[in-house]
Write an enzyme that holds these catalytic residues in place. Sequence first.
Site, PDB file in Angstrom:
ATOM      1  N   TYR A  49      -9.812  15.280  -5.976  1.00  0.00           N
ATOM      2  CA  TYR A  49      -8.866  14.551  -6.836  1.00  0.00           C
ATOM      3  C   TYR A  49      -8.022  15.547  -7.634  1.00  0.00           C
ATOM      4  O   TYR A  49      -6.802  15.420  -7.706  1.00  0.00           O
ATOM      5  CB  TYR A  49      -9.634  13.617  -7.781  1.00  0.00           C
ATOM      6  N   SER A  67      -1.943  14.600 -13.819  1.00  0.00           N
ATOM      7  CA  SER A  67      -3.154  14.501 -14.645  1.00  0.00           C
ATOM      8  C   SER A  67      -3.479  15.857 -15.263  1.00  0.00           C
ATOM      9  O   SER A  67      -3.141  16.904 -14.693  1.00  0.00           O
ATOM     10  CB  SER A  67      -4.339  14.069 -13.786  1.00  0.00           C
ATOM     11  N   ASP A  84       0.880  -1.162   0.000  1.00  0.00           N
ATOM     12  CA  ASP A  84       0.000   0.000   0.000  1.00  0.00           C
ATOM     13  C   ASP A  84       0.925   1.220   0.000  1.00  0.00           C
ATOM     14  O   ASP A  84       1.657   1.451   0.979  1.00  0.00           O
ATOM     15  CB  ASP A  84      -0.879  -0.032   1.259  1.00  0.00           C
ATOM     16  N   LYS A 124      -3.652  16.195  -7.856  1.00  0.00           N
ATOM     17  CA  LYS A 124      -2.801  16.189  -9.053  1.00  0.00           C
ATOM     18  C   LYS A 124      -2.057  17.517  -9.200  1.00  0.00           C
ATOM     19  O   LYS A 124      -0.930  17.557  -9.692  1.00  0.00           O
ATOM     20  CB  LYS A 124      -3.636  15.846 -10.288  1.00  0.00           C
TER      21      LYS A 124
HETATM   22  N1  LIG Z   1      -7.437   6.710 -16.349  1.00  0.00           N
HETATM   23  C1  LIG Z   1      -7.481   8.027 -16.419  1.00  0.00           C
HETATM   24  O1  LIG Z   1      -8.396   8.596 -17.024  1.00  0.00           O
HETATM   25  C2  LIG Z   1      -6.393   8.863 -15.814  1.00  0.00           C
HETATM   26  C3  LIG Z   1      -6.191  10.167 -16.292  1.00  0.00           C
HETATM   27  C4  LIG Z   1      -5.182  10.943 -15.727  1.00  0.00           C
HETATM   28  C5  LIG Z   1      -4.392  10.422 -14.719  1.00  0.00           C
HETATM   29  N2  LIG Z   1      -4.614   9.154 -14.263  1.00  0.00           N
HETATM   30  C6  LIG Z   1      -3.743   8.660 -13.207  1.00  0.00           C
HETATM   31  O2  LIG Z   1      -3.049   7.535 -13.691  1.00  0.00           O
HETATM   32  C7  LIG Z   1      -2.672   6.696 -12.593  1.00  0.00           C
HETATM   33  C8  LIG Z   1      -3.049   5.274 -12.898  1.00  0.00           C
HETATM   34  O3  LIG Z   1      -4.451   5.185 -13.004  1.00  0.00           O
HETATM   35  P1  LIG Z   1      -5.220   4.127 -13.937  1.00  0.00           P
HETATM   36  O4  LIG Z   1      -6.200   4.894 -14.724  1.00  0.00           O
HETATM   37  O5  LIG Z   1      -4.247   3.225 -14.608  1.00  0.00           O
HETATM   38  O6  LIG Z   1      -6.065   3.364 -12.797  1.00  0.00           O
HETATM   39  P2  LIG Z   1      -6.235   1.829 -12.431  1.00  0.00           P
HETATM   40  O7  LIG Z   1      -7.281   1.792 -11.378  1.00  0.00           O
HETATM   41  O8  LIG Z   1      -6.380   0.996 -13.653  1.00  0.00           O
HETATM   42  O9  LIG Z   1      -4.820   1.464 -11.797  1.00  0.00           O
HETATM   43  C9  LIG Z   1      -4.407   1.950 -10.550  1.00  0.00           C
HETATM   44  C10 LIG Z   1      -3.692   0.818  -9.835  1.00  0.00           C
HETATM   45  O10 LIG Z   1      -3.241   1.325  -8.578  1.00  0.00           O
HETATM   46  C11 LIG Z   1      -3.484   0.348  -7.595  1.00  0.00           C
HETATM   47  N3  LIG Z   1      -3.603   0.999  -6.293  1.00  0.00           N
HETATM   48  C12 LIG Z   1      -4.645   1.718  -5.811  1.00  0.00           C
HETATM   49  N4  LIG Z   1      -4.384   2.123  -4.568  1.00  0.00           N
HETATM   50  C13 LIG Z   1      -3.141   1.658  -4.250  1.00  0.00           C
HETATM   51  C14 LIG Z   1      -2.329   1.755  -3.106  1.00  0.00           C
HETATM   52  N5  LIG Z   1      -2.743   2.393  -2.001  1.00  0.00           N
HETATM   53  N6  LIG Z   1      -1.119   1.145  -3.129  1.00  0.00           N
HETATM   54  C15 LIG Z   1      -0.705   0.478  -4.219  1.00  0.00           C
HETATM   55  N7  LIG Z   1      -1.430   0.347  -5.326  1.00  0.00           N
HETATM   56  C16 LIG Z   1      -2.640   0.936  -5.340  1.00  0.00           C
HETATM   57  C17 LIG Z   1      -4.776  -0.335  -8.011  1.00  0.00           C
HETATM   58  O11 LIG Z   1      -4.908  -1.621  -7.415  1.00  0.00           O
HETATM   59  C18 LIG Z   1      -4.608  -0.392  -9.535  1.00  0.00           C
HETATM   60  O12 LIG Z   1      -3.974  -1.585  -9.940  1.00  0.00           O
HETATM   61  C19 LIG Z   1      -3.358   7.288 -11.360  1.00  0.00           C
HETATM   62  O13 LIG Z   1      -2.434   8.079 -10.637  1.00  0.00           O
HETATM   63  C20 LIG Z   1      -4.450   8.166 -11.961  1.00  0.00           C
HETATM   64  O14 LIG Z   1      -4.797   9.215 -11.088  1.00  0.00           O
HETATM   65  C21 LIG Z   1      -5.584   8.360 -14.803  1.00  0.00           C
END
Ligand SMILES: NC(=O)c1ccc[n+]([C@@H]2O[C@H](COP(=O)([O-])OP(=O)(O)OC[C@H]3O[C@@H](n4cnc5c(N)ncnc54)[C@H](O)[C@@H]3O)[C@@H](O)[C@H]2O)c1
Length: 249
Positions: free
Chosen positions: A153, A140, A60, A157
């Site tokens: 959120y 983001s 975590d 970011k």
């Molecule tokens: N998908 C989008 O639209 C988007 C856009 C901009 C930024 N982001 C950012 O990209 C990053 C990845 O997001 P994603 O879209 O791939 O999401 P996702 O949910 O597919 O992947 C996130 C991963 O992080 C893991 N996770 C969550 N909490 C955790 C913790 N406390 N410790 C360890 N692991 C943990 C989850 O189990 C998951 O596997 C994030 O920081 C998100 O804010 C996503």
Amino acid sequence: MKRLEGKVALVTGAGSGFGLGIVEKFAAEGAKVAIVDIKEDAAKAAAGRIGAAAIGLAADVSKAADVKDAVKKTLDAFGRLDIVVNNAGISHRNRPMLEVDEAEFDRIFAVNVKSIYLFAQAAVPVMRQGGGGVFINVGSTAGIRPRPGLTWYNGTKGAVHTLTKSMAVELAPDRIRVCALAPVAGETPLLATFMGEDTPQKREQFINSIPLGRFSKPEDIANAALYLASDEASMITGVVLEVDGGRCI
Ligand SMILES: NC(=O)c1ccc[n+]([C@@H]2O[C@H](COP(=O)([O-])OP(=O)(O)OC[C@H]3O[C@@H](n4cnc5c(N)ncnc54)[C@H](O)[C@@H]3O)[C@@H](O)[C@H]2O)c1
């Protein structure tokens, strides 16, 4: 010569979404990868698919002991640590800001922001000893051009982007580069949370706000991370690279 030959990378939240795309790309380019995720099964499954160049670790990222342990296990397995990608992130569902309770606010800041502090504490001394390194923090477009309904959120970011620049100037004398990626809404499990509900109308509304006309994909984010992590970017630090199809223009 592969672009990350000889490097060791630790990527958080790499059991899914963007992080999974990043570790697959890094491994294909010659890196050894530590796949860190709170979901142990997802981390181990991804490592199993990649093979001997990968280990899967449960942690975590908001817990100091877990973060220290992940860095230690990476060093035990591969002997060095060159790249840390702080990618793990969560959000509250898109909704009015006063409806997000204090516990959820605290959790989002702990996972998205405190994790960067904890990985700095654990990995900077290792990188200093190794003569340098790279941090890539996943920010983001939410931190640049915030959408309503995602206020807390969005704030995490913004913090990620500012921390990135401040770390970059402070760690530059140690040859440690620090960059951020600012993805636009992407095709991952988090997308429904950002949209509030996953309907064709919501998808159309989001896509209409992206000049290139599509969501981002894990491969887009992985390609940008690969460049920033590689020696091709050796003169680049403190940037927040928008991978956003023009959303922030
Ligand atoms: N998908 C989008 O639209 C988007 C856009 C901009 C930024 N982001 C950012 O990209 C990053 C990845 O997001 P994603 O879209 O791939 O999401 P996702 O949910 O597919 O992947 C996130 C991963 O992080 C893991 N996770 C969550 N909490 C955790 C913790 N406390 N410790 C360890 N692991 C943990 C989850 O189990 C998951 O596997 C994030 O920081 C998100 O804010 C996503």
